[in-house]
Design a protein around this motif. Structure first.
Motif, PDB file in Angstrom:
ATOM      1  N   VAL A  13       0.763  -1.192   0.196  1.00 28.09           N
ATOM      2  CA  VAL A  13      -0.142  -0.042   0.060  1.00 28.09           C
ATOM      3  C   VAL A  13       0.976   1.393   0.000  1.00 28.09           C
ATOM      4  O   VAL A  13       0.548   2.382  -0.745  1.00 28.09           O
ATOM      5  CB  VAL A  13      -0.880   0.026   1.358  1.00 28.09           C
ATOM      6  N   ALA A  14       2.004   1.221   0.548  1.00 23.95           N
ATOM      7  CA  ALA A  14       2.710   2.442   0.946  1.00 23.95           C
ATOM      8  C   ALA A  14       3.748   2.679  -0.093  1.00 23.95           C
ATOM      9  O   ALA A  14       3.943   3.881  -0.876  1.00 23.95           O
ATOM     10  CB  ALA A  14       3.683   2.267   2.081  1.00 23.95           C
ATOM     11  N   PHE A  15       4.404   1.504  -1.041  1.00 29.96           N
ATOM     12  CA  PHE A  15       5.567   1.693  -1.757  1.00 29.96           C
ATOM     13  C   PHE A  15       5.261   1.114  -3.149  1.00 29.96           C
ATOM     14  O   PHE A  15       5.810   1.188  -4.035  1.00 29.96           O
ATOM     15  CB  PHE A  15       6.554   0.836  -1.245  1.00 29.96           C
ATOM     16  N   GLY A  16       3.876   0.388  -3.219  1.00 26.50           N
ATOM     17  CA  GLY A  16       3.623  -0.288  -4.399  1.00 26.50           C
ATOM     18  C   GLY A  16       3.127   0.442  -5.609  1.00 26.50           C
ATOM     19  O   GLY A  16       2.611   1.732  -5.489  1.00 26.50           O
ATOM     20  N   LYS A  17       3.295   0.136  -6.606  1.00 28.93           N
ATOM     21  CA  LYS A  17       2.905   0.833  -7.911  1.00 28.93           C
ATOM     22  C   LYS A  17       1.589   0.297  -8.516  1.00 28.93           C
ATOM     23  O   LYS A  17       1.347  -1.079  -8.661  1.00 28.93           O
ATOM     24  CB  LYS A  17       3.994   0.764  -9.088  1.00 28.93           C
ATOM     25  N   PRO A  18       0.560   1.514  -8.801  1.00 31.72           N
ATOM     26  CA  PRO A  18      -0.540   0.823  -9.261  1.00 31.72           C
ATOM     27  C   PRO A  18      -0.743   0.312 -10.762  1.00 31.72           C
ATOM     28  O   PRO A  18       0.367   0.742 -11.470  1.00 31.72           O
ATOM     29  CB  PRO A  18      -1.672   2.178  -9.352  1.00 31.72           C
ATOM     30  N   LYS A  19      -1.412  -0.562 -10.880  1.00 33.91           N
ATOM     31  CA  LYS A  19      -1.340  -1.162 -12.432  1.00 33.91           C
ATOM     32  C   LYS A  19      -2.163  -0.563 -13.230  1.00 33.91           C
ATOM     33  O   LYS A  19      -3.033   0.447 -12.704  1.00 33.91           O
ATOM     34  CB  LYS A  19      -2.245  -2.645 -12.185  1.00 33.91           C
ATOM     35  N   ALA A  22      -5.826  -0.313 -12.792  1.00 34.39           N
ATOM     36  CA  ALA A  22      -6.318   0.530 -11.677  1.00 34.39           C
ATOM     37  C   ALA A  22      -6.404   2.043 -12.146  1.00 34.39           C
ATOM     38  O   ALA A  22      -6.962   2.812 -11.984  1.00 34.39           O
ATOM     39  CB  ALA A  22      -5.513   0.064 -10.645  1.00 34.39           C
ATOM     40  N   GLN A  23      -5.251   2.512 -12.825  1.00 32.40           N
ATOM     41  CA  GLN A  23      -5.235   3.973 -12.943  1.00 32.40           C
ATOM     42  C   GLN A  23      -6.212   4.239 -13.980  1.00 32.40           C
ATOM     43  O   GLN A  23      -6.837   5.378 -13.908  1.00 32.40           O
ATOM     44  CB  GLN A  23      -4.008   4.316 -13.753  1.00 32.40           C
ATOM     45  N   ALA A  24      -6.554   3.339 -14.850  1.00 33.29           N
ATOM     46  CA  ALA A  24      -7.550   3.604 -16.041  1.00 33.29           C
ATOM     47  C   ALA A  24      -8.897   3.896 -15.249  1.00 33.29           C
ATOM     48  O   ALA A  24      -9.854   4.566 -15.764  1.00 33.29           O
ATOM     49  CB  ALA A  24      -7.580   2.726 -16.987  1.00 33.29           C
ATOM     50  N   SER A  25      -9.156   2.839 -14.028  1.00 35.17           N
ATOM     51  CA  SER A  25     -10.375   2.810 -13.246  1.00 35.17           C
ATOM     52  C   SER A  25     -10.654   4.077 -12.628  1.00 35.17           C
ATOM     53  O   SER A  25     -11.667   4.624 -12.686  1.00 35.17           O
ATOM     54  CB  SER A  25     -10.691   1.375 -12.618  1.00 35.17           C
ATOM     55  N   VAL A  26      -9.876   4.386 -12.199  1.00 36.28           N
ATOM     56  CA  VAL A  26      -9.807   5.834 -11.567  1.00 36.28           C
ATOM     57  C   VAL A  26      -9.943   7.003 -12.413  1.00 36.28           C
ATOM     58  O   VAL A  26     -10.759   7.793 -12.028  1.00 36.28           O
ATOM     59  CB  VAL A  26      -8.472   6.061 -10.499  1.00 36.28           C
ATOM     60  N   LEU A  27      -9.304   7.021 -13.444  1.00 37.31           N
ATOM     61  CA  LEU A  27      -9.698   7.933 -14.316  1.00 37.31           C
ATOM     62  C   LEU A  27     -11.109   8.071 -14.974  1.00 37.31           C
ATOM     63  O   LEU A  27     -11.741   9.247 -14.811  1.00 37.31           O
ATOM     64  CB  LEU A  27      -8.684   7.886 -15.735  1.00 37.31           C
ATOM     65  N   ARG A  28     -11.623   6.874 -15.172  1.00 34.75           N
ATOM     66  CA  ARG A  28     -13.043   6.844 -15.607  1.00 34.75           C
ATOM     67  C   ARG A  28     -14.041   7.259 -14.362  1.00 34.75           C
ATOM     68  O   ARG A  28     -14.935   7.870 -14.657  1.00 34.75           O
ATOM     69  CB  ARG A  28     -13.504   5.399 -16.152  1.00 34.75           C
ATOM     70  N   GLY A  29     -13.447   6.790 -13.126  1.00 35.94           N
ATOM     71  CA  GLY A  29     -14.412   7.300 -12.114  1.00 35.94           C
ATOM     72  C   GLY A  29     -14.374   8.923 -11.847  1.00 35.94           C
ATOM     73  O   GLY A  29     -15.502   9.516 -11.764  1.00 35.94           O
ATOM     74  N   THR A  30     -13.354   9.330 -11.862  1.00 36.73           N
ATOM     75  CA  THR A  30     -13.091  10.559 -11.990  1.00 36.73           C
ATOM     76  C   THR A  30     -14.016  11.602 -12.923  1.00 36.73           C
ATOM     77  O   THR A  30     -14.537  12.539 -12.615  1.00 36.73           O
ATOM     78  CB  THR A  30     -11.717  11.200 -12.059  1.00 36.73           C
ATOM     79  N   GLN A  31     -13.976  10.948 -14.252  1.00 34.33           N
ATOM     80  CA  GLN A  31     -14.623  11.502 -15.361  1.00 34.33           C
ATOM     81  C   GLN A  31     -16.202  11.355 -15.192  1.00 34.33           C
ATOM     82  O   GLN A  31     -16.889  12.536 -15.286  1.00 34.33           O
ATOM     83  CB  GLN A  31     -14.392  10.949 -16.648  1.00 34.33           C
TER      84      GLN A  31
END
Length: 51
Positions: A13-19, A22-31
């Motif tokens: 959680v602290a140091f891992g990089k998002p896949k 996951a990044q695409a999902s966050v972008l769609r949610g933000t939109q």
């Protein structure tokens, strides 16, 4: 969950990089949130999965 499992989880959680997915999902949610704020509604389109 063991202590070792908990440590691994905290490190991920602290140091891992998002896949990318996951990044695409966050972008769609933000939109979607922005669309709801602007228009008062959200349109969802379903698409068939390839495979």
């Amino acid at each position: 969950m063991t202590d070792d499992d908990a440590k691994k989880f905290r490190n991920q959680v602290a140091f891992g990089k998002p896949k990318q997915a996951a990044q695409a999902s966050v972008l769609r949610g933000t939109q979607m949130v922005q669309s709801f704020k602007d228009k008062g509604k959200v349109t969802v389109k379903l698409r068939k999965q390839q495979g």
